[in-house]
Design an enzyme around this catalytic site. Structure first.
Site, short mmCIF file in Angstrom:
data_model
loop_
_atom_site.label_atom_id
_atom_site.label_comp_id
_atom_site.label_asym_id
_atom_site.label_seq_id
_atom_site.Cartn_x
_atom_site.Cartn_y
_atom_site.Cartn_z
N ILE A 49 0.70 -1.30 0.11
CA ILE A 49 -0.03 0.05 0.03
C ILE A 49 0.78 1.27 -0.08
O ILE A 49 0.25 2.48 -0.11
CB ILE A 49 -1.08 0.14 1.18
CG1 ILE A 49 -0.04 -0.10 2.59
CG2 ILE A 49 -2.04 -1.02 0.99
CD1 ILE A 49 -0.92 -0.15 3.74
N ALA A 50 2.18 1.12 0.04
CA ALA A 50 2.96 2.43 0.45
C ALA A 50 4.58 1.85 0.09
O ALA A 50 4.89 0.77 0.47
CB ALA A 50 2.76 3.06 1.49
N GLY A 70 8.50 3.70 0.33
CA GLY A 70 9.55 4.67 0.64
C GLY A 70 10.80 4.53 0.44
O GLY A 70 11.10 3.33 -0.10
N GLY A 71 11.93 5.33 1.00
CA GLY A 71 13.10 5.17 0.49
C GLY A 71 13.76 4.14 1.41
O GLY A 71 14.67 3.46 0.92
N MET A 72 13.30 3.75 2.38
CA MET A 72 13.78 2.75 3.53
C MET A 72 12.98 1.59 3.52
O MET A 72 13.53 0.50 4.13
CB MET A 72 14.18 3.40 4.84
CG MET A 72 15.26 4.62 4.86
SD MET A 72 15.32 5.21 6.29
CE MET A 72 13.74 6.17 6.59
N ALA A 73 11.68 1.59 3.37
CA ALA A 73 10.80 0.33 3.43
C ALA A 73 9.75 0.68 2.81
O ALA A 73 9.33 1.71 2.21
CB ALA A 73 10.30 0.64 5.03
N ASP A 129 11.87 12.84 10.94
CA ASP A 129 11.28 12.78 9.39
C ASP A 129 9.82 13.43 9.31
O ASP A 129 9.13 12.45 8.74
CB ASP A 129 11.47 11.40 8.80
CG ASP A 129 11.42 11.25 7.24
OD1 ASP A 129 11.64 12.41 6.51
OD2 ASP A 129 11.09 10.31 6.65
#
Length: 629
Positions: free
Chosen positions: A16-17, A19-22, A133
């Site tokens: 569902i999403a 990001g840069g790390m996970a 963040d």
């Protein structure tokens, strides 16, 4: 990951999403039978044992946060190298979606959105946690209006023991919301979260980010050297105390910011109250919120050394002279000494003036303007001015053609030491990327491909397709090969598979027509048997499996039972038999019997003739007429 079960407990569903790390997946907690969100670190991060240990430590700290505006952390685990967090699943949108739709928004609305965010941050700061963040993407707004802050502890875990240096340290955070101290040395406290929250508030009020640049480095540089502008410069009419609130939260000198989110929350509530009262100007509130000092620019290494030299020189030259020793009164010798002292003082002042001029101005020259020039022409112009040239990393530019100078350090007109060095940045031209070919990829694979192409994933629309398997991309908008700016959104059209078919009623109708219709709909129609039927004509459909009205998908099977028509029976000869015996014979074969007297009948009760005649083949149940003599 979809379909995998982590630690025998969490069955991973769709992503569902990302990001840069996970990446975040919807999942089912099999043990408790509830839906959760699972955040799974990208493999490159989870393979680092030291990082994984910090991640676990910070996840435990984040799990201790119990606050209505914080996304709850339920569990943390490591399934054969797959490091993950199990969290509360929030159905809704992000604050970024709200900004896209509503910003710029009235200050009362902006502050109403910020209050729960600051309340969550304040709870974290009291617990000794720093988010690091804070950005609109990490603020979730549930369908019922609840505001939740996500990713507590993750950024802290990544950089808890990491320092940012000019030689290759790690800088964690989203560049548009980075506090200056994070850019300079990578260390931060609660005031870094306060700064980021102030930037988010600016974005809510104006619909724009305070610092923009063609590269992340340029944006980070502006955070260090430029103040966040007053929101009223973009949205005139905002009360001065709203400008002051943003200025206080985003002060470059962190000592001028609120000590933590709790203090900023108190200030936000004061401003909210003033807005609710309809106060256009409140000088006292504005003065209370306005930072009292201006944060000095951060000098580079050479400038810091020169500043220290200057401070030492200034202290020596401005220290008060020692008191003069007592002197005996004399006549003319004293006047001579006074004249000599005056001359020496004048010479000293002149020397100081010349020295100051040389130190502050004389040894410097102005950097020539070479922006927009070719590399060779710029180098020649700087050489003619007696300056050295060095070339840094190239940078993209929307306005300067490729191969020409896009920036210099020092900037044109700024002072530079005679014979010093000017760093020149050459333009790469406009930064553009082609939309990759996405057809045939899964939705997750397509999102990964867009990220690798420096493009953003937009939305997904589902569409029926007879040719593209379910779950694969049919097309994209813009189409593959289209050239776009970096981070431009690309929408996907994903196949739902063939459109379902509602089975038509073919009972009693021609079987060949039924089979043709089933083939056209992509269904597998088969005749499984043929049977006699007294009601369905030969070649007609007696029955269907599944029955009419059933919803089917391409490739599903439909079985037909087809009629052979009525079963035919040979008519026996009963001529000469008594009426009772003849009737019994015929009815035993399934016929109906009718009798009538033949012309000239004698009343004997014997069969003189029959209709149909003996030997005829007729359907079972037909009527046989007997003529009696």
């Amino acid at each position: 990951m979809t379909g995998r079960v982590l630690e025998g407990r969490y069955r991973i569903g769709p992503r569902i999403a990302r990001g840069g790390m996970a990446s975040v997946y919807e999942a089912t907690d099999i043990r408790l039978d509830r839906t959760v969100a699972i955040k799974i670190m990208h493999p490159g991060l989870g393979d680092d044992d030291e990082f994984a240990a910090r991640f676990v430590r910070e996840a435990r700290s984040a799990a201790r946060l119990s606050h209505p505006n914080v996304v709850a952390v339920y569990d943390q685990g490591d399934d054969h190298g797959t490091v993950f967090l199990a969290m509360e699943l929030i159905d809704g949108i992000t604050l970024r979606d709200v900004i896209r739709k509503e910003a710029p928004m009235p200050p009362a609305r902006a502050l109403a959105l910020m209050e729960p965010v600051l309340s969550a941050l304040a709870a974290a700061h009291r617990a000794g946690l720093i988010h690091r963040d804070v950005k609109p993407e990490n603020v979730l707004i549930a369908d019922d209006g609840r505001v939740k802050v996500a990713d507590f502890g993750l950024a802290r875990a990544v950089s808890a023991d990491t320092q940012h240096t000019a030689t290759g340290g790690v800088l964690i955070g989203t560049v548009s919301y980075l506090a200056p101290e994070l850019v300079i040395d990578g260390r931060a406290d609660a005031r870094a979260d306060v700064y980021a929250a102030g930037v988010v508030l600016f974005e809510l009020l104006t619909g724009a980010k305070p610092h923009e640049g063609e590269t992340p480095i340029q944006v980070a540089y502006k955070h260090v050297h430029d103040d966040v502008p007053a929101p009223s410069t973009l949205e005139p009419g905002l009360p001065p105390y709203v400008d002051a609130l943003v200025a206080r939260a985003t002060a470059r000198d962190r000592s001028l910011r609120p000590a933590d989110a709790g203090v900023l929350l108190h200030q936000v509530r004061r401003v909210t109250h003033a807005l609710a009262e309809g106060v256009a100007e409140d000088p006292e509130l504005t003065q209370d919120l306005t930072p009292l000092l201006v944060a000095p620019p951060v000098p580079d290494g050479d400038q810091r050394e020169e500043t220290r030299d200057l401070e030492r020189t200034t202290r020596l030259r401005t220290s008060p002279p020692p008191p003069p020793a007592p002197a005996r009164r004399t006549g003319r010798p004293r006047r001579r000494r006074g004249l000599l002292a005056t001359v020496l003082a004048v010479l000293l002042v002149a020397g100081l003036a010349v020295g100051s001029w040389w130190f502050f101005d004389g040894r410097y020259t102005s950097t020539p303007g070479v922006l927009g020039m070719t590399k060779a022409a710029a180098a020649q112009k700087l050489a003619d001015a007696g300056l050295e040239v060095e070339y840094g990393d190239q940078a993209y530019s929307e306005t300067v053609p490729a191969g020409r100078v896009v920036a210099t350090d020092p900037a044109p007109g700024d002072q530079v030491l005679d014979g010093g060095t000017v760093a020149v940045t050459i333009s790469l031209g406009k930064e553009r990327y082609d939309v990759p070919k996405l057809k045939g990829l899964t939705e997750d694979e397509a999102q990964d491909a867009l990220a690798q192409a420096h493009l953003a994933y937009g939305t997904t629309k589902d569409r029926w397709s007879d040719t593209v398997p379910e779950g694969q991309v049919i097309t994209s908008s813009p189409k593959a090969g289209t050239t776009l700016r970096p981070d431009a959104a690309v929408d996907l059209v994903v196949s739902k598979g063939p459109k379902p078919v509602r089975l038509k009623d073919w009972v009693g109708k021609d079987a060949d027509d039924a089979l043709a219709w089933l083939r056209a709909k992509g269904l597998d129609g088969k005749v499984v048997s043929e049977e006699y039927s007294d009601t369905v004509a030969d070649g007609g459909v007696i029955s269907m499996d599944p029955p009419s009205g059933t919803t089917l998908h391409r490739g599903d099977a439909v079985q037909l039972v087809v009629s052979k028509g009525p079963e035919l029976v040979d008519v026996p000869s009963v001529r000469g038999q008594g009426v009772d015996a003849a009737t019994q014979t015929l009815e035993g074969l399934g016929f109906h019997v009718e009798t009538r007297q033949a012309p000239g009948s004698l009343g004997l009760g014997f069969v003189f003739s029959q209709d149909p005649e003996a030997g005829a083949r007729v359907p079972r149940g037909s009527t046989i007429t007997l003529n009696l003599i």
